[in-house]
Each structure stands twice: as structure tokens, then as C-alpha cells.
Design an enzyme around this catalytic site. Structure first.
Site, PDB file in Angstrom:
ATOM      1  N   ASP A   1     -12.399  -1.705  15.234  1.00 46.45           N
ATOM      2  CA  ASP A   1     -11.583  -1.479  14.036  1.00 46.45           C
ATOM      3  C   ASP A   1     -12.418  -0.815  12.943  1.00 46.45           C
ATOM      4  O   ASP A   1     -13.417  -1.382  12.490  1.00 46.45           O
ATOM      5  CB  ASP A   1     -11.071  -2.854  13.571  1.00 46.45           C
ATOM      6  CG  ASP A   1     -10.167  -2.808  12.348  1.00 46.45           C
ATOM      7  OD1 ASP A   1      -9.819  -1.700  11.909  1.00 46.45           O
ATOM      8  OD2 ASP A   1      -9.814  -3.903  11.864  1.00 46.45           O
TER       9      ASP A   1
ATOM     10  N   MET B   1      -8.955 -11.408   7.137  1.00 47.18           N
ATOM     11  CA  MET B   1     -10.191 -11.223   6.357  1.00 47.18           C
ATOM     12  C   MET B   1     -10.134 -12.193   5.189  1.00 47.18           C
ATOM     13  O   MET B   1     -10.057 -11.806   4.019  1.00 47.18           O
ATOM     14  CB  MET B   1     -10.293  -9.766   5.887  1.00 47.18           C
ATOM     15  CG  MET B   1     -10.671  -8.823   7.016  1.00 47.18           C
ATOM     16  SD  MET B   1     -10.283  -7.110   6.614  1.00 47.18           S
ATOM     17  CE  MET B   1      -8.621  -7.015   7.245  1.00 47.18           C
TER      18      MET B   1
ATOM     19  N   SER C   1      -2.919   0.252  12.447  1.00 45.14           N
ATOM     20  CA  SER C   1      -3.039  -0.700  11.342  1.00 45.14           C
ATOM     21  C   SER C   1      -2.034  -0.386  10.238  1.00 45.14           C
ATOM     22  O   SER C   1      -2.043   0.703   9.657  1.00 45.14           O
ATOM     23  CB  SER C   1      -4.459  -0.654  10.768  1.00 45.14           C
ATOM     24  OG  SER C   1      -4.474  -1.334   9.532  1.00 45.14           O
TER      25      SER C   1
ATOM     26  N   MET D   1      -5.981  -9.901   3.670  1.00 43.65           N
ATOM     27  CA  MET D   1      -7.224 -10.026   2.883  1.00 43.65           C
ATOM     28  C   MET D   1      -7.007 -10.993   1.731  1.00 43.65           C
ATOM     29  O   MET D   1      -5.880 -11.139   1.250  1.00 43.65           O
ATOM     30  CB  MET D   1      -7.622  -8.670   2.312  1.00 43.65           C
ATOM     31  CG  MET D   1      -7.731  -7.580   3.346  1.00 43.65           C
ATOM     32  SD  MET D   1      -8.183  -6.032   2.550  1.00 43.65           S
ATOM     33  CE  MET D   1      -7.976  -4.902   3.929  1.00 43.65           C
TER      34      MET D   1
ATOM     35  N   ASP E   1      -3.567  -6.465   8.678  1.00 44.58           N
ATOM     36  CA  ASP E   1      -4.787  -6.835   7.954  1.00 44.58           C
ATOM     37  C   ASP E   1      -4.457  -7.711   6.754  1.00 44.58           C
ATOM     38  O   ASP E   1      -3.867  -7.226   5.781  1.00 44.58           O
ATOM     39  CB  ASP E   1      -5.489  -5.566   7.463  1.00 44.58           C
ATOM     40  CG  ASP E   1      -6.072  -4.766   8.614  1.00 44.58           C
ATOM     41  OD1 ASP E   1      -6.976  -5.265   9.280  1.00 44.58           O
ATOM     42  OD2 ASP E   1      -5.592  -3.634   8.837  1.00 44.58           O
TER      43      ASP E   1
ATOM     44  N   HIS F   1      -1.352  -3.813  14.287  1.00 41.29           N
ATOM     45  CA  HIS F   1      -2.486  -4.513  13.665  1.00 41.29           C
ATOM     46  C   HIS F   1      -2.151  -4.819  12.203  1.00 41.29           C
ATOM     47  O   HIS F   1      -1.777  -3.923  11.443  1.00 41.29           O
ATOM     48  CB  HIS F   1      -3.721  -3.617  13.767  1.00 41.29           C
ATOM     49  CG  HIS F   1      -4.997  -4.231  13.296  1.00 41.29           C
ATOM     50  ND1 HIS F   1      -5.773  -5.039  14.099  1.00 41.29           N
ATOM     51  CD2 HIS F   1      -5.653  -4.134  12.122  1.00 41.29           C
ATOM     52  CE1 HIS F   1      -6.855  -5.412  13.432  1.00 41.29           C
ATOM     53  NE2 HIS F   1      -6.807  -4.882  12.224  1.00 41.29           N
TER      54      HIS F   1
ATOM     55  N   MET G   1     -16.098  -4.882  14.132  1.00 44.79           N
ATOM     56  CA  MET G   1     -15.834  -4.034  12.962  1.00 44.79           C
ATOM     57  C   MET G   1     -16.797  -2.848  12.985  1.00 44.79           C
ATOM     58  O   MET G   1     -18.017  -3.023  13.049  1.00 44.79           O
ATOM     59  CB  MET G   1     -16.033  -4.811  11.655  1.00 44.79           C
ATOM     60  CG  MET G   1     -14.990  -5.872  11.366  1.00 44.79           C
ATOM     61  SD  MET G   1     -13.273  -5.311  11.485  1.00 44.79           S
ATOM     62  CE  MET G   1     -13.211  -3.989  10.267  1.00 44.79           C
TER      63      MET G   1
ATOM     64  N   HIS H   1      -5.414  -9.650  11.856  1.00 44.43           N
ATOM     65  CA  HIS H   1      -6.837  -9.661  11.495  1.00 44.43           C
ATOM     66  C   HIS H   1      -6.968 -10.325  10.131  1.00 44.43           C
ATOM     67  O   HIS H   1      -6.573  -9.741   9.123  1.00 44.43           O
ATOM     68  CB  HIS H   1      -7.329  -8.204  11.488  1.00 44.43           C
ATOM     69  CG  HIS H   1      -8.729  -8.024  11.030  1.00 44.43           C
ATOM     70  ND1 HIS H   1      -9.226  -6.797  10.648  1.00 44.43           N
ATOM     71  CD2 HIS H   1      -9.765  -8.898  10.889  1.00 44.43           C
ATOM     72  CE1 HIS H   1     -10.494  -6.921  10.295  1.00 44.43           C
ATOM     73  NE2 HIS H   1     -10.840  -8.191  10.418  1.00 44.43           N
TER      74      HIS H   1
HETATM   75  C1  DX5 Z   1     -10.358  -2.567   7.325  1.00 43.90           C
HETATM   76  C2  DX5 Z   1      -9.251  -3.020   8.236  1.00 43.90           C
HETATM   77  C3  DX5 Z   1      -8.783  -1.968   9.167  1.00 43.90           C
HETATM   78  C4  DX5 Z   1      -8.276  -0.720   8.494  1.00 43.90           C
HETATM   79  C5  DX5 Z   1      -8.772   0.398   9.354  1.00 43.90           C
HETATM   80  O1  DX5 Z   1     -10.955  -3.645   6.753  1.00 43.90           O
HETATM   81  O2  DX5 Z   1      -9.660  -4.120   9.023  1.00 43.90           O
HETATM   82  O3  DX5 Z   1      -7.871  -2.456  10.129  1.00 43.90           O
HETATM   83  O4  DX5 Z   1      -6.886  -0.633   8.373  1.00 43.90           O
HETATM   84  O5  DX5 Z   1      -8.502   1.588   8.720  1.00 43.90           O
HETATM   85  P1  DX5 Z   1      -9.070   2.980   9.244  1.00 43.90           P
HETATM   86  O6  DX5 Z   1      -8.571   3.147  10.653  1.00 43.90           O
HETATM   87  O7  DX5 Z   1      -8.494   3.950   8.287  1.00 43.90           O
HETATM   88  O8  DX5 Z   1     -10.576   2.882   9.188  1.00 43.90           O
HETATM   89 ZN    ZN Z   2      -8.307  -4.720  10.711  1.00 42.87          ZN
END
Ligand code: DX5
Ligand code: ZN
Length: 221
Positions: free
Chosen positions: A177, A71, A11, A40, A38, A36, A139, A69
Site C-alpha cells: 500500500d 491507522m 483505496s 485514520m 483507510d 480498500h 506500507m 486498514h
Molecule cells: C495511505 C493509505 C493508502 C493510500 C494510498 O496512508 O494507507 O491506502 O490511499 O494512496 P496512493 O495509492 O495514492 O499512494
Molecule cells: Zn491503506
């Protein structure tokens, strides 16, 4: 039966944003299978990460398939932009998808693989759309932040989902994840996970490529 190696999707959220180019190159040169990403919005989750201007800037550097991903509360607004970026897999959250069946169709029509993401509280019984999905992302932390503690109950969710997928003879992948490291990763893969996302475990490691290798070595039947 032959053993399957885990698919590893580091990620970018835990990368060094002052040196994103270096970290993307590191992933390119590593054994990672995907990258990956993320995204948000500060509404669906209590944090904001990065959006299209950053993704467009680093896109030409990235050599691995993009696992995005979202969010965000209205992920389907951005299907066209994501397809134009050459995204491989688009993950939308179940909790913001009142018409998930329609969304899956629209993602595939745009040329991407369709994945649905489930928060830790969301039941895993996606019986009526499972055969349409390329992947289910479970998750194992509450989404929004890297570096959180793994929720152990996820292992049982992986087992239940694995059973449903195998009983139906589907090829739907199971991705997990949040809080993934060598130990939780081994438990997840043994329970039937196909894809591991790892942020802080990879980027906080003194040797990120070795961290990726340690996950890549995990296999399941
Ligand atoms: C959290 C993200 C993850 C995050 C995971 O909301 O969706 O992808 O980067 O981070 P770690 O591996 O540090 O838990
Ligand atoms: Zn993620």
C-alpha cells in the site's frame, strides 16, 4: 506452474468525496477484487479520513469485499463494529499491537480475516505469528496520505516475506500500500506481492477502470 493474477484493492481515500456513490459504483463495475478503506485517527497518523457514519452510509452500495486498514491507536476497540459491517479483512498496525497474537485470534473469532500492517521502518520478520495471519500489509509510504512517493526498499521486503511464506508452505497473502502504479506494481508483483492497493493511480487516472485493468494484468509465478 500457473501464473497468479494480482488482487487489486483500490483505496477509497482518493475517491471524490462529493460523489462517493459514483466512485463506489465505478469500483463495483470494474475488475477490482476488493475495496480498500483507510480509517485514520489523527494520532497514529497525522491525518483524519472518515469513520463509521460514512462507512455505514456507503456500505449497502459496496459489492466488493472490504479490506479495512486501521491507522488508529486502538484498533481492537472496533472489532465488533467492523464485523457488523461485514468487513472481510481487518488490518491492524504492528506498531500499535502489544498483543498481536491475541488480536489476531479476536479478529478471526469475530468472523473476519486477520491482517497485520507494517510501517516502512518495521522489520518484516514476523516469524512467530506468520502462520496465524491471513495477510501481511507492507506500507510502501509512511501512512496518512494518498499520493506519496513509493519507497523502493519495499521491493526487498516483499522478497524476504515471500521467501518466508513459501519456505513454510503458508498461504498468507502479501499486500502492498502506497505509491502503487503500473511500474511499481509490476516490480512488486514480480517480487512476490499478491495484493496491490492503489489510490491516486486509480482515481486520478482519466479512465479509472483502465488503471485497474493495467494492474489486474500483472501476474506472478
Ligand atoms: C495511505 C493509505 C493508502 C493510500 C494510498 O496512508 O494507507 O491506502 O490511499 O494512496 P496512493 O495509492 O495514492 O499512494
Ligand atoms: Zn491503506
Amino acid at each position: 506452474m500457473s501464473k497468479r493474477q494480482a488482487i487489486i484493492s483500490p483505496s477509497l481515500l482518493s475517491a471524490n468525496f462529493l460523489h462517493l456513490e459514483d466512485d463506489v459504483r465505478l469500483i463495483n463495475e470494474s475488475e477490482a477484487d476488493w475495496l480498500h478503506i483507510d480509517v485514520m485517527d489523527g494520532v497514529f497518523v497525522p491525518n483524519i479520513s472518515f469513520g463509521f457514519p460514512i462507512l455505514e452510509a456507503i456500505r449497502p452500495l459496496i459489492k466488493k469485499p472490504l479490506d479495512v486498514h486501521l491507522m488508529i491507536v486502538e484498533p481492537m476497540k472496533f472489532v465488533r463494529e467492523l464485523a457488523a459491517l461485514g468487513v472481510d479483512t481487518m488490518n491492524v498496525h504492528y506498531e500499535v499491537s502489544p498483543h498481536l497474537h491475541r488480536s489476531i485470534g479476536a479478529i478471526k473469532d469475530a468472523g473476519m480475516k486477520a491482517a497485520v500492517t507494517l510501517n516502512p521502518h518495521t522489520p518484516v520478520e514476523l516469524t512467530d505469528v506468520l502462520d496465524e495471519l491471513d495477510m501481511v500489509l507492507l506500507m510502501s509510504v509512511n501512512p496518512g496520505f494518498g499520493g506519496q512517493k513509493f519507497i523502493p526498499r519495499t521491493i526487498d521486503k516483499v522478497r524476504r516475506l515471500r521467501q518466508m511464506i513459501d519456505e513454510r508452505g503458508l498461504s498468507t497473502l502479501i499486500e502492498v500500500d502506497g505509491g502503487v502504479n503500473a511500474k511499481t506494481g509490476a516490480d512488486l508483483v514480480a517480487a512476490g506481492a499478491d495484493v496491490l492497493v492503489a489510490g491516486s493511480y486509480v482515481f486520478s487516472h482519466e479512465d479509472p477502470k483502465a488503471a485497474i485493468h493495467s494492474l489486474k494484468e500483472l501476474t506472478r509465478l
